[in-house]
Design a protein around this motif. Structure first.
Motif, PDB file in Angstrom:
ATOM      1  N   CYS A   1      -7.649  52.061 -12.525  1.00 47.85           N
ATOM      2  CA  CYS A   1      -9.015  52.521 -11.914  1.00 47.85           C
ATOM      3  C   CYS A   1      -8.996  53.470 -10.828  1.00 47.85           C
ATOM      4  CB  CYS A   1      -9.716  51.126 -11.410  1.00 47.85           C
ATOM      5  SG  CYS A   1      -8.945  50.625  -9.988  1.00 47.85           S
TER       6      CYS A   1
ATOM      7  N   SER B   1     -21.772  50.591 -15.523  1.00 45.81           N
ATOM      8  CA  SER B   1     -21.335  49.595 -14.873  1.00 45.81           C
ATOM      9  C   SER B   1     -21.671  48.213 -15.550  1.00 45.81           C
ATOM     10  CB  SER B   1     -22.415  49.578 -13.494  1.00 45.81           C
ATOM     11  OG  SER B   1     -23.715  49.501 -13.674  1.00 45.81           O
TER      12      SER B   1
ATOM     13  N   TYR C   1     -15.160  54.308 -17.252  1.00 43.25           N
ATOM     14  CA  TYR C   1     -16.295  53.526 -17.502  1.00 43.25           C
ATOM     15  C   TYR C   1     -17.522  54.410 -17.994  1.00 43.25           C
ATOM     16  CZ  TYR C   1     -13.333  49.372 -17.367  1.00 43.25           C
ATOM     17  OH  TYR C   1     -12.368  48.539 -17.629  1.00 43.25           O
ATOM     18  N   ARG C   2     -18.448  54.146 -19.024  1.00 41.88           N
ATOM     19  CA  ARG C   2     -19.576  54.800 -19.185  1.00 41.88           C
ATOM     20  C   ARG C   2     -20.673  54.242 -18.375  1.00 41.88           C
ATOM     21  NH1 ARG C   2     -20.757  55.924 -25.455  1.00 41.88           N
ATOM     22  NH2 ARG C   2     -22.371  57.059 -24.334  1.00 41.88           N
TER      23      ARG C   2
ATOM     24  N   ASN D   1     -18.510  53.209 -12.518  1.00 41.92           N
ATOM     25  CA  ASN D   1     -17.746  54.898 -12.604  1.00 41.92           C
ATOM     26  C   ASN D   1     -18.231  55.304 -11.361  1.00 41.92           C
ATOM     27  OD1 ASN D   1     -20.438  55.784 -13.098  1.00 41.92           O
ATOM     28  ND2 ASN D   1     -20.221  55.530 -15.114  1.00 41.92           N
TER      29      ASN D   1
END
Length: 239
Positions: A24, A56, A53-54, A74
């Motif tokens: 992350c 939440s 990540y596309r 993201n």
């Protein structure tokens, strides 16, 4: 915390990040453990920022005997939540980001924290006169029900509604953030500790003894600067 088998909050959070979000861009530990308000039922609130990540999401898990609430974003999705929290005047995510202890940072956290702190210091949107009058009307309707109620069980739930309406009115007319559950009284104390004591005492007397006078007086004092109770002449949606 009273549980000596548990890892310390920061260590537990760091371990969780290492196991599940090792790549992350940033991570924060927030919530009661950070504020020094933890109880035996407290969890770890962990906010993740990861450009991979596309969208939440939120998830609840238990790791190392810790209940963990993880909020994954993201590098753009958090902005929509900031906007939503601003509009509803309940800054859950901005507060977590602002107060959060940094667990990991690849150079993204400082700017996000600045956004959160600016939003919090700005306060919520100012209520219009129309909104204030609408809220006055609903408080008036509820206090009338409260005064006229002779059923103890119904009175308790009317009082609950009244407490929420009144707390919202006081906070929003003073450009303060609101909350739910425990955050109602926390928000009121943050605004004015003396008023918070008066507020709690008035409702406590009613819940304990059934006496309504202090609640009624409190409501009338709050509404007075805005014209008092409102019923006659109120209209909503008429064209």
């Amino acid at each position: 915390m009273g549980d000596f088998n548990k890892l310390e909050p920061v260590k537990a959070a760091q371990k969780f990040i290492g196991n599940y979000f090792p790549y992350c861009d940033g991570a924060l530990l927030a919530g009661s453990v950070v504020r020094g308000e933890a109880t035996i039922t407290s969890d770890l609130d962990i906010v993740i920022f990861d450009k991979a990540y596309r969208s939440s999401y939120r998830e609840s898990v238990i790791e190392d005997d810790w209940p963990i609430e993880v909020f994954v974003h993201n590098l753009n999705s958090y902005k929509d939540y900031f906007k939503s929290d601003y509009k509803r005047a309940r800054p859950s995510l901005p507060r977590m980001v602002s107060e959060g202890i940094i667990l990991k940072d690849n150079g993204v956290i400082d700017s996000i924290k600045c956004e959160a702190k600016e939003l919090l210091s700005k306060g919520p949107e100012k209520w219009s006169t129309e909104i204030i009058n609408t809220k006055r009307y609903f408080i008036t309707d509820t206090i009338d029900d409260f005064i006229g109620c002779n059923n103890r069980a119904e009175g308790i739930f009317i009082a609950n509604t009244l407490a929420e309406l009144v707390s919202e009115f006081v906070l929003r007319t003073n450009n303060r953030w609101i909350g739910t559950s425990k955050w109602i009284i926390r928000s009121i104390r943050d605004y004015d500790t003396s008023f918070a004591e008066q507020f709690v005492e008035a409702f406590d007397i009613f819940y304990r003894d059934g006496a309504k006078d202090d609640v009624i007086q409190l409501v009338d004092e709050i509404l007075y600067p805005y014209g008092g109770r409102l019923f006659d002449g109120f209209s909503l949606g008429k064209k």
